[in-house]
Design a protein around this motif. Sequence first.
Motif, PDB file in Angstrom:
ATOM      1  N   UNK A  34     -87.138  21.532  61.743  1.00 63.37           N
ATOM      2  CA  UNK A  34     -87.131  20.594  60.622  1.00 63.37           C
ATOM      3  C   UNK A  34     -85.898  19.700  60.765  1.00 63.37           C
ATOM      4  N   UNK A  35     -86.071  18.392  60.986  1.00 64.25           N
ATOM      5  CA  UNK A  35     -84.905  17.526  61.188  1.00 64.25           C
ATOM      6  C   UNK A  35     -83.918  17.557  60.032  1.00 64.25           C
ATOM      7  N   UNK A  36     -84.421  17.593  58.814  1.00 65.67           N
ATOM      8  CA  UNK A  36     -83.518  17.593  57.665  1.00 65.67           C
ATOM      9  C   UNK A  36     -82.686  18.868  57.619  1.00 65.67           C
ATOM     10  N   UNK A  37     -83.324  19.994  57.918  1.00 64.62           N
ATOM     11  CA  UNK A  37     -82.582  21.254  57.950  1.00 64.62           C
ATOM     12  C   UNK A  37     -81.540  21.240  59.065  1.00 64.62           C
ATOM     13  N   UNK A  38     -81.946  20.735  60.251  1.00 65.50           N
ATOM     14  CA  UNK A  38     -81.013  20.689  61.372  1.00 65.50           C
ATOM     15  C   UNK A  38     -79.853  19.747  61.095  1.00 65.50           C
ATOM     16  N   UNK A  40     -78.506  19.221  58.217  1.00 66.70           N
ATOM     17  CA  UNK A  40     -77.592  19.942  57.330  1.00 66.70           C
ATOM     18  C   UNK A  40     -76.782  20.972  58.108  1.00 66.70           C
ATOM     19  N   UNK A  41     -77.434  21.648  59.060  1.00 73.01           N
ATOM     20  CA  UNK A  41     -76.747  22.690  59.816  1.00 73.01           C
ATOM     21  C   UNK A  41     -75.689  22.134  60.769  1.00 73.01           C
ATOM     22  N   UNK A  42     -75.780  20.855  61.120  1.00 71.81           N
ATOM     23  CA  UNK A  42     -74.735  20.253  61.949  1.00 71.81           C
ATOM     24  C   UNK A  42     -73.365  20.327  61.261  1.00 71.81           C
ATOM     25  N   UNK A  43     -73.367  20.470  59.950  1.00 73.29           N
ATOM     26  CA  UNK A  43     -72.111  20.546  59.185  1.00 73.29           C
ATOM     27  C   UNK A  43     -71.785  21.975  58.770  1.00 73.29           C
ATOM     28  N   UNK A  44     -72.517  22.956  59.295  1.00 75.81           N
ATOM     29  CA  UNK A  44     -72.311  24.342  58.883  1.00 75.81           C
ATOM     30  C   UNK A  44     -70.929  24.850  59.298  1.00 75.81           C
ATOM     31  N   UNK A  45     -70.308  25.716  58.468  1.00 71.26           N
ATOM     32  CA  UNK A  45     -69.037  26.329  58.879  1.00 71.26           C
ATOM     33  C   UNK A  45     -69.220  27.392  59.958  1.00 71.26           C
ATOM     34  N   UNK A  46     -70.467  27.802  60.193  1.00 71.41           N
ATOM     35  CA  UNK A  46     -70.781  28.807  61.206  1.00 71.41           C
ATOM     36  C   UNK A  46     -71.050  28.106  62.534  1.00 71.41           C
ATOM     37  N   UNK A  47     -70.255  28.412  63.547  1.00 70.57           N
ATOM     38  CA  UNK A  47     -70.403  27.708  64.815  1.00 70.57           C
ATOM     39  C   UNK A  47     -71.763  27.956  65.457  1.00 70.57           C
ATOM     40  N   UNK A  48     -72.342  29.148  65.263  1.00 71.85           N
ATOM     41  CA  UNK A  48     -73.657  29.423  65.848  1.00 71.85           C
ATOM     42  C   UNK A  48     -74.726  28.547  65.219  1.00 71.85           C
ATOM     43  N   UNK A  49     -74.576  28.244  63.938  1.00 77.00           N
ATOM     44  CA  UNK A  49     -75.518  27.354  63.268  1.00 77.00           C
ATOM     45  C   UNK A  49     -75.338  25.908  63.735  1.00 77.00           C
ATOM     46  N   UNK A  50     -74.084  25.511  63.926  1.00 75.35           N
ATOM     47  CA  UNK A  50     -73.832  24.160  64.445  1.00 75.35           C
ATOM     48  C   UNK A  50     -74.424  24.010  65.841  1.00 75.35           C
TER      49      UNK A  50
END
Length: 250
Positions: A34-38, A40-50
């Motif tokens: 999901x582009x919108x979810x991805x 948002x995850x680009x700004x995650x504090x979790x490096x694995x999510x980024x």
Amino acid sequence: MYDDEDLSVLDADESLESPLDKLGPVDEETARPDPDLMLALLHSPDKSQRMLAARAFCELQDARAVSPLIGLLTDACPLVRVSAAYALGRNPDASAVDPLIDQLKRDWNGYVRKGVVWALGNCRDRRSLHPLLNALKTDIAAVRLWAASSLGQMAEVDYETAVGAVPALIQALLKDPMPVVRSNCAWSLGQICRELPSNAIYAGAIDGLIEALVEDEDVGVQEDAKASLLKVGDARALQIIEELEQEGFL
């Protein structure tokens, strides 16, 4: 400090592959991220999510991702940085060129620099020429490998940029110690020659390809030089290839 699972420094010429090199296409039976979810995850504090989000944009094309991906080029985690570089290569944008060049100059990690030179090639921007030339001349083999290929993309920029890549590609084709780098130089010279008029620069590139065809000890380099010459269709080169085949040298 970097965690143990982060990429180590790529400092051996034998280590040519990046962890992202073998990423295949998205399985058609698997839902695309999901582009919108991805985003948002680009700004995650979790490096694995980024990292996960940046890798998603190696498949997704979305202009909204460009700015946050540029920001991730300086992430503390090299796995995030390399993923961001490849993602920017899949989402080329003029605004990413200068940040990519800056990161190429300062990043200590060879995997990241390799991703950056690949992205710079895909951006097809004249600003990339000199950084790519420097990488081809001075960096480790894994980076030189993709700098050589990226310089072939300069054929699509403009005449001045394309011809600016030729001398260094000829030199690396004939002198680089790694056959895979020489092979990529042969491919790139073929790409550029197809866009050049028949002038001295063109003739010099053809001469370099012929020399590699005849003199290089690596069969793979010979084959790539031959393939480039055949694609260019230069009459002189075609005659030489025919003569070599008749004499049993090819």
